[in-house]
Structures are given as structure tokens and as C-alpha cells.
Design a protein around this motif. Structure first.
Motif, PDB file in Angstrom:
ATOM      1  N   LYS A 195       0.838  -1.196   0.000  1.00  0.00           N
ATOM      2  CA  LYS A 195       0.000   0.000   0.000  1.00  0.00           C
ATOM      3  C   LYS A 195       0.876   1.251   0.000  1.00  0.00           C
ATOM      4  CE  LYS A 195      -4.049  -1.928   2.355  1.00  0.00           C
ATOM      5  NZ  LYS A 195      -3.516  -3.286   2.570  1.00  0.00           N
ATOM      6  N   VAL A 196       0.274   2.342  -0.443  1.00  0.00           N
ATOM      7  CA  VAL A 196       0.897   3.651  -0.302  1.00  0.00           C
ATOM      8  C   VAL A 196       0.822   4.047   1.164  1.00  0.00           C
ATOM      9  CG1 VAL A 196       0.693   6.101  -0.855  1.00  0.00           C
ATOM     10  CG2 VAL A 196       0.319   4.387  -2.645  1.00  0.00           C
ATOM     11  N   ILE A 197       1.955   4.417   1.747  1.00  0.00           N
ATOM     12  CA  ILE A 197       1.943   4.860   3.141  1.00  0.00           C
ATOM     13  C   ILE A 197       2.235   6.353   3.281  1.00  0.00           C
ATOM     14  CG2 ILE A 197       2.501   2.573   4.047  1.00  0.00           C
ATOM     15  CD1 ILE A 197       5.403   3.576   4.423  1.00  0.00           C
ATOM     16  N   ALA A 198       2.686   6.996   2.192  1.00  0.00           N
ATOM     17  CA  ALA A 198       2.914   8.443   2.232  1.00  0.00           C
ATOM     18  C   ALA A 198       3.158   8.984   0.833  1.00  0.00           C
ATOM     19  CB  ALA A 198       4.108   8.786   3.114  1.00  0.00           C
ATOM     20  N   PRO A 199       2.520  10.101   0.461  1.00  0.00           N
ATOM     21  CA  PRO A 199       2.898  10.824  -0.764  1.00  0.00           C
ATOM     22  C   PRO A 199       4.120  11.689  -0.458  1.00  0.00           C
ATOM     23  CG  PRO A 199       0.610  11.254  -0.093  1.00  0.00           C
ATOM     24  CD  PRO A 199       1.316  10.655   1.072  1.00  0.00           C
ATOM     25  N   THR A 200       4.933  11.958  -1.489  1.00  0.00           N
ATOM     26  CA  THR A 200       6.126  12.774  -1.273  1.00  0.00           C
ATOM     27  C   THR A 200       6.285  13.928  -2.259  1.00  0.00           C
ATOM     28  OG1 THR A 200       7.438  11.265  -2.652  1.00  0.00           O
ATOM     29  CG2 THR A 200       7.402  10.833  -0.272  1.00  0.00           C
ATOM     30  N   CYS A 201       5.618  13.854  -3.422  1.00  0.00           N
ATOM     31  CA  CYS A 201       5.868  14.874  -4.448  1.00  0.00           C
ATOM     32  C   CYS A 201       4.780  14.843  -5.507  1.00  0.00           C
ATOM     33  CB  CYS A 201       7.231  14.606  -5.091  1.00  0.00           C
ATOM     34  SG  CYS A 201       7.628  15.627  -6.530  1.00  0.00           S
ATOM     35  N   ASN A 202       4.232  16.014  -5.842  1.00  0.00           N
ATOM     36  CA  ASN A 202       3.354  16.119  -7.003  1.00  0.00           C
ATOM     37  C   ASN A 202       4.251  16.310  -8.218  1.00  0.00           C
ATOM     38  OD1 ASN A 202       1.647  17.018  -9.130  1.00  0.00           O
ATOM     39  ND2 ASN A 202       0.114  17.631  -7.631  1.00  0.00           N
ATOM     40  N   MET A 203       4.232  15.322  -9.117  1.00  0.00           N
ATOM     41  CA  MET A 203       5.221  15.277 -10.191  1.00  0.00           C
ATOM     42  C   MET A 203       4.628  15.463 -11.585  1.00  0.00           C
ATOM     43  SD  MET A 203       6.078  11.219 -10.105  1.00  0.00           S
ATOM     44  CE  MET A 203       4.955  10.024 -10.861  1.00  0.00           C
ATOM     45  N   GLY A 204       3.397  15.953 -11.674  1.00  0.00           N
ATOM     46  CA  GLY A 204       2.755  16.115 -12.970  1.00  0.00           C
ATOM     47  C   GLY A 204       3.524  17.029 -13.915  1.00  0.00           C
TER      48      GLY A 204
ATOM     49  N   THR B 124       5.198   8.414  -4.316  1.00  0.00           N
ATOM     50  CA  THR B 124       4.758   7.884  -3.022  1.00  0.00           C
ATOM     51  C   THR B 124       5.827   6.982  -2.414  1.00  0.00           C
ATOM     52  OG1 THR B 124       3.738   5.927  -4.039  1.00  0.00           O
ATOM     53  CG2 THR B 124       2.324   7.875  -3.746  1.00  0.00           C
ATOM     54  N   ILE B 125       5.623   6.652  -1.138  1.00  0.00           N
ATOM     55  CA  ILE B 125       6.355   5.580  -0.484  1.00  0.00           C
ATOM     56  C   ILE B 125       5.377   4.425  -0.312  1.00  0.00           C
ATOM     57  CG2 ILE B 125       7.708   4.864   1.517  1.00  0.00           C
ATOM     58  CD1 ILE B 125       8.973   7.145  -0.062  1.00  0.00           C
ATOM     59  N   ASN B 126       5.754   3.245  -0.776  1.00  0.00           N
ATOM     60  CA  ASN B 126       4.924   2.046  -0.651  1.00  0.00           C
ATOM     61  C   ASN B 126       5.598   1.046   0.271  1.00  0.00           C
ATOM     62  OD1 ASN B 126       3.528   3.337  -2.701  1.00  0.00           O
ATOM     63  ND2 ASN B 126       3.180   1.488  -3.879  1.00  0.00           N
ATOM     64  N   ALA B 127       4.791   0.303   1.038  1.00  0.00           N
ATOM     65  CA  ALA B 127       5.342  -0.714   1.932  1.00  0.00           C
ATOM     66  C   ALA B 127       4.587  -2.021   1.776  1.00  0.00           C
ATOM     67  CB  ALA B 127       5.280  -0.241   3.384  1.00  0.00           C
ATOM     68  N   ASN B 128       5.331  -3.114   1.909  1.00  0.00           N
ATOM     69  CA  ASN B 128       4.740  -4.450   1.926  1.00  0.00           C
ATOM     70  C   ASN B 128       3.834  -4.571   3.143  1.00  0.00           C
ATOM     71  OD1 ASN B 128       5.144  -7.333   3.295  1.00  0.00           O
ATOM     72  ND2 ASN B 128       5.220  -7.631   1.081  1.00  0.00           N
TER      73      ASN B 128
ATOM     74  N   ASP C 164      10.000  22.309 -11.106  1.00  0.00           N
ATOM     75  CA  ASP C 164       8.801  21.806 -11.786  1.00  0.00           C
ATOM     76  C   ASP C 164       8.071  20.751 -10.965  1.00  0.00           C
ATOM     77  OD1 ASP C 164       9.016  23.420 -14.014  1.00  0.00           O
ATOM     78  OD2 ASP C 164      10.263  21.994 -15.122  1.00  0.00           O
ATOM     79  N   ASN C 165       8.702  20.296  -9.881  1.00  0.00           N
ATOM     80  CA  ASN C 165       8.064  19.356  -8.968  1.00  0.00           C
ATOM     81  C   ASN C 165       7.603  20.084  -7.713  1.00  0.00           C
ATOM     82  OD1 ASN C 165       8.474  16.756 -10.339  1.00  0.00           O
ATOM     83  ND2 ASN C 165      10.652  17.112  -9.993  1.00  0.00           N
ATOM     84  N   VAL C 166       6.572  19.550  -7.066  1.00  0.00           N
ATOM     85  CA  VAL C 166       6.095  20.124  -5.804  1.00  0.00           C
ATOM     86  C   VAL C 166       6.327  19.080  -4.717  1.00  0.00           C
ATOM     87  CG1 VAL C 166       4.141  21.094  -4.550  1.00  0.00           C
ATOM     88  CG2 VAL C 166       4.342  21.471  -7.025  1.00  0.00           C
ATOM     89  N   TYR C 167       7.330  19.327  -3.877  1.00  0.00           N
ATOM     90  CA  TYR C 167       7.701  18.360  -2.848  1.00  0.00           C
ATOM     91  C   TYR C 167       6.842  18.592  -1.610  1.00  0.00           C
ATOM     92  CZ  TYR C 167      11.614  17.677  -5.972  1.00  0.00           C
ATOM     93  OH  TYR C 167      12.371  17.424  -7.086  1.00  0.00           O
ATOM     94  N   ALA C 168       6.044  17.596  -1.272  1.00  0.00           N
ATOM     95  CA  ALA C 168       5.104  17.762  -0.171  1.00  0.00           C
ATOM     96  C   ALA C 168       4.832  16.410   0.488  1.00  0.00           C
ATOM     97  CB  ALA C 168       3.796  18.379  -0.670  1.00  0.00           C
ATOM     98  N   TYR C 169       5.420  16.194   1.660  1.00  0.00           N
ATOM     99  CA  TYR C 169       5.128  15.003   2.451  1.00  0.00           C
ATOM    100  C   TYR C 169       3.804  15.225   3.170  1.00  0.00           C
ATOM    101  CZ  TYR C 169       5.339  11.930   6.550  1.00  0.00           C
ATOM    102  OH  TYR C 169       5.042  11.014   7.538  1.00  0.00           O
ATOM    103  N   GLY C 170       2.889  14.283   3.061  1.00  0.00           N
ATOM    104  CA  GLY C 170       1.621  14.404   3.771  1.00  0.00           C
ATOM    105  C   GLY C 170       0.423  14.176   2.869  1.00  0.00           C
ATOM    106  N   VAL C 171      -0.740  14.162   3.484  1.00  0.00           N
ATOM    107  CA  VAL C 171      -1.987  13.832   2.785  1.00  0.00           C
ATOM    108  C   VAL C 171      -3.007  14.935   3.000  1.00  0.00           C
ATOM    109  CG1 VAL C 171      -3.838  12.130   2.535  1.00  0.00           C
ATOM    110  CG2 VAL C 171      -1.527  11.372   3.180  1.00  0.00           C
ATOM    111  N   ASP C 172      -3.470  15.531   1.914  1.00  0.00           N
ATOM    112  CA  ASP C 172      -4.561  16.495   1.978  1.00  0.00           C
ATOM    113  C   ASP C 172      -5.658  16.063   1.017  1.00  0.00           C
ATOM    114  OD1 ASP C 172      -3.486  17.065  -0.498  1.00  0.00           O
ATOM    115  OD2 ASP C 172      -2.714  19.050   0.062  1.00  0.00           O
ATOM    116  N   ASP C 173      -6.727  16.833   0.952  1.00  0.00           N
ATOM    117  CA  ASP C 173      -7.840  16.467   0.069  1.00  0.00           C
ATOM    118  C   ASP C 173      -7.435  16.479  -1.392  1.00  0.00           C
ATOM    119  OD1 ASP C 173      -9.814  15.948   2.004  1.00  0.00           O
ATOM    120  OD2 ASP C 173     -10.222  18.088   2.235  1.00  0.00           O
ATOM    121  N   SER C 174      -6.463  17.317  -1.752  1.00  0.00           N
ATOM    122  CA  SER C 174      -5.993  17.357  -3.136  1.00  0.00           C
ATOM    123  C   SER C 174      -5.371  16.019  -3.519  1.00  0.00           C
ATOM    124  CB  SER C 174      -4.970  18.487  -3.315  1.00  0.00           C
ATOM    125  OG  SER C 174      -4.442  18.487  -4.623  1.00  0.00           O
TER     126      SER C 174
END
Length: 373
Positions: free
Chosen positions: A134-143, A257-261, A314-324
Motif C-alpha cells: 500500500k501507499v503509506i505516504a505521498p512525497t511529491c506532485n510530479m505532474g 509515493t512511499i509504498n510498503a509491503n 517543476d516538482n512540488v515536494y510535499a510530504y503528507g496527505v490532503d484532500d488534493s
């Protein structure tokens, strides 16, 4: 000719699907089951030890952390390694950098990789194909770094001139999202493109030799193509430079994201917590010490500081989870359903491939989404 190209495109899609499936099940003993139904494989079931706001000792200290040698997927990993943040958290982490996220699929599926960098585009497919993660944390909006580039010498006057061209692409790559949404927005026939499956370095070589007309790559390959091949940037996930369609767009909005077994995370919740604390420190460093972060990352990937700074901007580095983040993940799933990317046409609930229980516990201020996952 149109029918021939359409057939080629269909074959390319089939190859992408078969490649993903083969990678996901290589060495994997089971192809069935939804990870959410296994209550032992959920970090929310684990007893993370916290006292006076401090996380308990890690259950496991020796960890192999898999990432990708680019500035969107693994910049925080590079910084955490360089700045000693893993060691600060009592961990002995070996960082292994792969060529791209699809390469991580096989080792995540067979359980070899316990924790790895990925993105919220690949993970739903992995999980539906039986990978217990599963994803355990987002780290960067990379679009903003998922791009398409045009070979030097080809001139276009409008988007329609792109139809019929040959495009290189990595199977299962995130740039496919940019491509399909570009086609949808500009009324282009995606079946008219001749898609050739090529890894990022091979696309660069093929572009320089005139074997492909368009390359679909992330950074730093975008900058390499511009500097080494004089390629023209057609678009990223957030900006179009196509004649007649210039401006801001939303063709690719996704997160690293960071994913973990699942099983490993359930057995090692303190270890997961310390990993996340190290990644949070690294993300803060990137945003608060940008010049130094640029120097570190430039040295790691072997690029100039000027080019590295441009890519990181061009990347948005953001650790954490919001509604976006939640909205983006759900929109990506809808895209994959519409494009028949998810195996068997299945849908996957957000909670079946996300588990933010440790993140919410150890870094509560980083979780602002309305719903809890």
C-alpha cells in the motif's frame, strides 16, 4: 494505413498489459485476493509504540529501500541518505536506485522489496494483480515533469500534425497519462500514433537516430533530450507548448509515493514510523534549503546544478496527505477505468491501496484530508 497503425497501437497496449502482468507475478506465489481483506497485513492493526510523542525502537534496523534515479520519485530518498536522516532514526538503510518505477513492480509483487518509492498511478494495478502493498505516504506532485518531446527537424503547425508519428514509451509509464489526456483535450486519435516500447535511455538514442519522432519521458530525460538531441518540448502534465494549444493544462496530476509491503509493515510499525520521519525531514530540507538540496541531488544524478534546479522547480515536494491528494488519486483511478488500464476492468477503492495509519499517528500535522485512511 490507418488500420495498420490502429493494429500496431492495439498490439502496443496488449504488450504493456502483458509486461505489467508478467512483472507483477514474477516469483509471486498467489495471484488472487485483495490485500484489504487480510487484517494481518495492515499497519492499522499494528501496535506502534509511542511514549511522550517519541516513537519506540525500530523492530528492524537493516533495510533495503528501493527508489528511482530521478528527482520526482526519489529526491527525498537521496536527501535522507546524504544527510544521515535514516541513521538519525536508528536505521541502517541501503538505498538501491532502479531505472524506473515499472522495474520495482516485480520485486514489490514477489515480496523482495519491503519498502520502495512508487507513485499513485502504478500502485492500483499492482494491488489488483495481487501485490501485497500500500501507499503509506505521498512525497511529491510530479505532474509537471511527465513530458512528451518532438524530434529535431520535425515541424508542426497544430496538434493534428502529431497524428501518425512514432512515439517511444516505457510500458506502464506515467507519461501515458499525459499522452492520453493530451489526445482527449486536443481531439487527437491515440490509435494513429505508432507506439514503440523503449526504456528511457533507449528513447534518447532512438530520437537522436531518427527512429522515433516523439519521446515520452520524465526528468531528467527531458533535459537530456533537449541538450543532447535539440528536442522540442511539446508538453508536460501541467503545461502545453503545442502550436495553437499553448498554456496551462491538467493532463497529468499524480504523486510520487512511499509504498510498503503489508505484512512487513504490520510486523514493523516502529520501523515504518522512523522511515517516514526520515522522509519528512528530507522533504523539509528540500523546501527549506533548496540551494543545498539542489547541489546534493545534482551530484547524485550527475547533472548541472542549473538543470537540477529547473527540474526541482517543476516538482512540488510535499510530504503528507490532503484532500488534493485524495481527489487526484480517485481521478487517476477513473482515468484508468476509462482507458481500460486496470486488470479485468476492475475498480479499486482508495482504502484498498492506501494505509496512512502510521503517518497519521507519527506526523499528525501532515494529515489534513477530511476522511481517515
Amino acid at each position: 494505413k490507418g488500420n495498420e497503425v490502429g493494429t500496431i497501437m492495439k498490439k502496443a497496449r496488449l504488450f504493456v498489459a502483458m509486461t505489467l502482468a508478467a512483472a507483477l507475478f514474477a516469483g509471486c506465489g498467489s495471484s488472487g485476493g485483495n490485500s484489504k481483506t487480510d487484517t494481518t497485513a495492515n499497519t492499522s492493526e499494528a501496535a506502534m509504540s509511542m511514549e511522550n510523542g517519541e516513537v519506540g525502537e525500530p523492530e528492524t534496523t537493516d533495510i533495503t529501500f528501493y527508489g528511482v534515479n530521478d528527482l520526482q520519485i526519489s529526491a527525498a530518498m537521496m536527501i535522507a541518505e546524504n544527510q544521515g536522516y535514516f541513521k538519525e532514526e536508528g536505521l541502517n538503510v541501503e538505498c538501491v536506485y532502479m531505472a524506473n518505477v515499472p522495474e520495482i513492480a516485480a520485486i514489490m509483487a514477489n515480496g523482495e522489496a519491503k519498502i520502495a518509492c512508487a507513485n499513485n498511478y502504478s500502485t492500483p494495478t499492482w494491488v489488483l494483480n495481487g501485490a501485497k502493498c500500500k501507499v503509506i505516504a505521498p512525497t511529491c506532485n510530479m505532474g509537471g515533469t511527465q513530458c512528451l518531446l518532438l524530434r529535431d527537424g520535425i515541424e508542426i503547425k497544430s496538434a493534428k500534425d502529431l497524428e501518425g508519428l512514432t512515439m517511444g514509451m516505457v510500458s506502464g509509464s506515467t507519461q501515458y497519462v499525459t499522452f492520453r489526456n493530451m489526445c482527449k483535450e486536443l481531439d487527437l486519435d491515440p490509435d494513429s500514433f505508432n507506439i514503440t516500447t523503449l526504456q528511457f535511455p533507449d528513447q534518447l538514442s532512438a530520437l537522436s537516430q531518427g527512429q522515433i519522432d516523439i519521446m515520452a519521458v520524465p526528468e531528467p530525460w527531458v533535459t537530456k533530450a533537449q541538450e543532447e538531441c535539440n528536442a522540442t518540448l511539446l508538453c508536460s502534465g501541467t503545461k502545453s507548448y503545442i502550436p495553437g494549444a499553448e498554456g496551462d493544462v491538467l493532463w497529468c496530476n499524480m504523486y510520487a509515493t512511499i509504498n510498503a509491503n503489508d505484512e512487513w509493515a504490520a510486523e514493523n510499525p516502529n520501523t515504518v514510523a522512523h522511515m517516514l520521519l526520515a522522509i519528512q525531514k528530507a522533504t523539509d530540507f528540500i523546501n527549506n534549503n533548496r540551494d543545498e538540496a539542489v547541489k546534493i541531488c545534482a551530484d547524485h544524478i550527475g547533472m548541472s546544478e542549473e538543470d537540477t534546479a529547473k527540474i526541482m522547480d517543476d516538482n512540488v515536494y510535499a510530504y503528507g496527505v490532503d484532500d488534493s491528494y485524495v481527489d487526484t488519486a480517485i481521478a487517476l483511478e477513473e482515468f484508468m477505468v476509462e482507458e481500460d488500464i486496470l486488470p479485468g476492468g476492475q475498480r479499486i477503492p482508495f482504502a484498498d491501496y492506501h494505509d496512512f495509519s502510521v503517518l497519521r499517528e507519527v506526523t499528525p500535522d501532515s494529515y489534513t484530508a477530511k476522511e481517515e485512511y
